[in-house]
Scaffold this motif. Sequence first.
Motif, mmCIF file in Angstrom:
data_model
loop_
_atom_site.group_PDB
_atom_site.id
_atom_site.type_symbol
_atom_site.label_atom_id
_atom_site.label_comp_id
_atom_site.label_asym_id
_atom_site.label_seq_id
_atom_site.Cartn_x
_atom_site.Cartn_y
_atom_site.Cartn_z
ATOM 1 N N ARG A 10 0.723 -1.255 -0.147
ATOM 2 C CA ARG A 10 -0.023 0.006 -0.065
ATOM 3 C C ARG A 10 0.701 1.195 -0.059
ATOM 4 O O ARG A 10 0.668 2.211 -0.752
ATOM 5 C CB ARG A 10 -0.956 0.015 1.119
ATOM 6 N N LEU A 11 2.042 1.260 0.761
ATOM 7 C CA LEU A 11 2.873 2.514 0.924
ATOM 8 C C LEU A 11 3.401 2.720 -0.727
ATOM 9 O O LEU A 11 3.488 3.741 -0.964
ATOM 10 C CB LEU A 11 3.978 2.011 1.882
ATOM 11 N N ARG A 12 4.056 1.603 -1.184
ATOM 12 C CA ARG A 12 4.448 1.710 -2.605
ATOM 13 C C ARG A 12 3.368 2.470 -3.401
ATOM 14 O O ARG A 12 3.561 3.259 -4.613
ATOM 15 C CB ARG A 12 4.816 0.327 -3.103
ATOM 16 N N ASP A 13 2.056 1.891 -3.291
ATOM 17 C CA ASP A 13 1.071 2.385 -4.089
ATOM 18 C C ASP A 13 0.945 3.814 -4.057
ATOM 19 O O ASP A 13 0.597 4.689 -4.753
ATOM 20 C CB ASP A 13 -0.314 1.835 -3.975
ATOM 21 N N ILE A 14 1.145 4.303 -2.745
ATOM 22 C CA ILE A 14 0.788 5.651 -2.272
ATOM 23 C C ILE A 14 1.791 6.522 -3.126
ATOM 24 O O ILE A 14 1.810 7.707 -3.508
ATOM 25 C CB ILE A 14 0.819 6.036 -0.772
ATOM 26 N N ILE A 15 3.219 6.108 -2.829
ATOM 27 C CA ILE A 15 4.406 6.795 -3.343
ATOM 28 C C ILE A 15 4.011 6.900 -4.671
ATOM 29 O O ILE A 15 4.405 7.926 -5.280
ATOM 30 C CB ILE A 15 5.691 5.812 -3.176
ATOM 31 N N ALA A 16 3.754 5.642 -5.593
ATOM 32 C CA ALA A 16 3.539 5.836 -6.807
ATOM 33 C C ALA A 16 2.341 6.948 -7.204
ATOM 34 O O ALA A 16 2.516 7.622 -8.290
ATOM 35 C CB ALA A 16 3.132 4.448 -7.613
ATOM 36 N N MET A 40 8.949 13.012 -2.340
ATOM 37 C CA MET A 40 8.521 12.036 -1.057
ATOM 38 C C MET A 40 7.877 13.044 -0.132
ATOM 39 O O MET A 40 7.360 12.339 0.751
ATOM 40 C CB MET A 40 9.828 11.246 -0.565
ATOM 41 N N LYS A 41 7.953 14.295 0.060
ATOM 42 C CA LYS A 41 7.176 15.073 1.111
ATOM 43 C C LYS A 41 5.836 14.934 0.918
ATOM 44 O O LYS A 41 5.006 14.959 1.731
ATOM 45 C CB LYS A 41 7.699 16.539 0.674
ATOM 46 N N LYS A 42 5.306 14.492 -0.486
ATOM 47 C CA LYS A 42 3.957 14.463 -0.624
ATOM 48 C C LYS A 42 3.493 13.180 0.093
ATOM 49 O O LYS A 42 2.320 12.939 0.476
ATOM 50 C CB LYS A 42 3.544 14.301 -2.066
ATOM 51 N N PRO A 47 -1.445 11.915 5.600
ATOM 52 C CA PRO A 47 -1.812 11.040 6.785
ATOM 53 C C PRO A 47 -1.700 9.408 6.708
ATOM 54 O O PRO A 47 -1.134 8.757 7.539
ATOM 55 C CB PRO A 47 -3.161 11.376 7.145
ATOM 56 N N GLU A 48 -2.178 9.013 5.724
ATOM 57 C CA GLU A 48 -1.861 7.678 5.562
ATOM 58 C C GLU A 48 -0.544 7.118 5.135
ATOM 59 O O GLU A 48 0.191 6.198 5.718
ATOM 60 C CB GLU A 48 -3.019 7.026 4.495
ATOM 61 N N GLY A 49 -0.069 8.094 4.116
ATOM 62 C CA GLY A 49 1.252 7.811 3.763
ATOM 63 C C GLY A 49 2.220 7.890 5.015
ATOM 64 O O GLY A 49 3.317 7.099 4.862
ATOM 65 N N ALA A 50 2.081 8.772 5.628
ATOM 66 C CA ALA A 50 3.133 9.130 6.510
ATOM 67 C C ALA A 50 3.069 8.043 7.685
ATOM 68 O O ALA A 50 4.014 7.747 8.376
ATOM 69 C CB ALA A 50 2.729 10.477 7.729
ATOM 70 N N VAL A 77 13.540 15.949 7.665
ATOM 71 C CA VAL A 77 12.896 16.614 8.886
ATOM 72 C C VAL A 77 11.365 15.647 9.005
ATOM 73 O O VAL A 77 11.233 15.533 10.400
ATOM 74 C CB VAL A 77 12.553 18.011 8.652
ATOM 75 N N PRO A 78 10.447 15.633 8.136
ATOM 76 C CA PRO A 78 9.132 15.108 8.597
ATOM 77 C C PRO A 78 9.127 13.729 9.077
ATOM 78 O O PRO A 78 8.574 13.443 10.092
ATOM 79 C CB PRO A 78 8.255 15.379 7.364
ATOM 80 N N ILE A 79 9.983 13.118 8.559
ATOM 81 C CA ILE A 79 9.852 11.518 8.861
ATOM 82 C C ILE A 79 10.625 11.176 10.160
ATOM 83 O O ILE A 79 10.489 10.451 10.648
ATOM 84 C CB ILE A 79 10.255 10.592 7.772
ATOM 85 N N VAL A 80 12.045 12.123 10.288
ATOM 86 C CA VAL A 80 12.622 11.504 11.533
ATOM 87 C C VAL A 80 11.806 12.080 12.779
ATOM 88 O O VAL A 80 11.658 11.424 13.800
ATOM 89 C CB VAL A 80 14.060 12.114 11.553
#
Length: 186
Positions: A10-16, A40-42, A47-50, A77-80
Amino acid sequence: MSLENPEKNRLRDIIAKKSLLTSGNFTLASGHKSNTFFDMKKTMLDPEGATLLTDTLWKEIKNHKLDCIGGLEMGAVPIVSQLSLRSYPEKPVPSFFVRKKAKGHGTDQKVDGYLHAGNTAIVFEDVTTTGGSALQAVEAVRKNGAFVETVITVVDRLAGAEHTLSAEGLTLISLFTMNDFDLGTH
């Protein structure tokens, strides 16, 4: 990609869908030109991607020896920050980020957050190409007296980052590579 991991799929699909741009003429941080770009900031700010990204990264790193996680502004910054939140209370891991240049006021530090001499850090990168940006963060970590042996990236563009980082004694862990995405003729 394993069908046994629906969250990662699902994460791969969101990134795509949200982060992969396949029409344009992009200049990457490495200076290379490409008609594909991972914004990748998108995904990191969705919310779901993060949530999926943070959970997937946490599963990948939680059993590593680490005192903190960080990376180069702005990609890290966002992910850490989200990883620090996710780590508590199971195994609290504070975060830091490395500025591309000292801010010139206040404490005038190049590294902000929680990085101390003697710490073992994992450096996060949103997308790796040649590994140059990740090395900037690694050099700042080491200059601050901390240790780093692992760089983790969401997407490795397979353009030399693994080799570059390996030459510096670093292991690159990639959640995905370019090959995990349907790029058509791009």
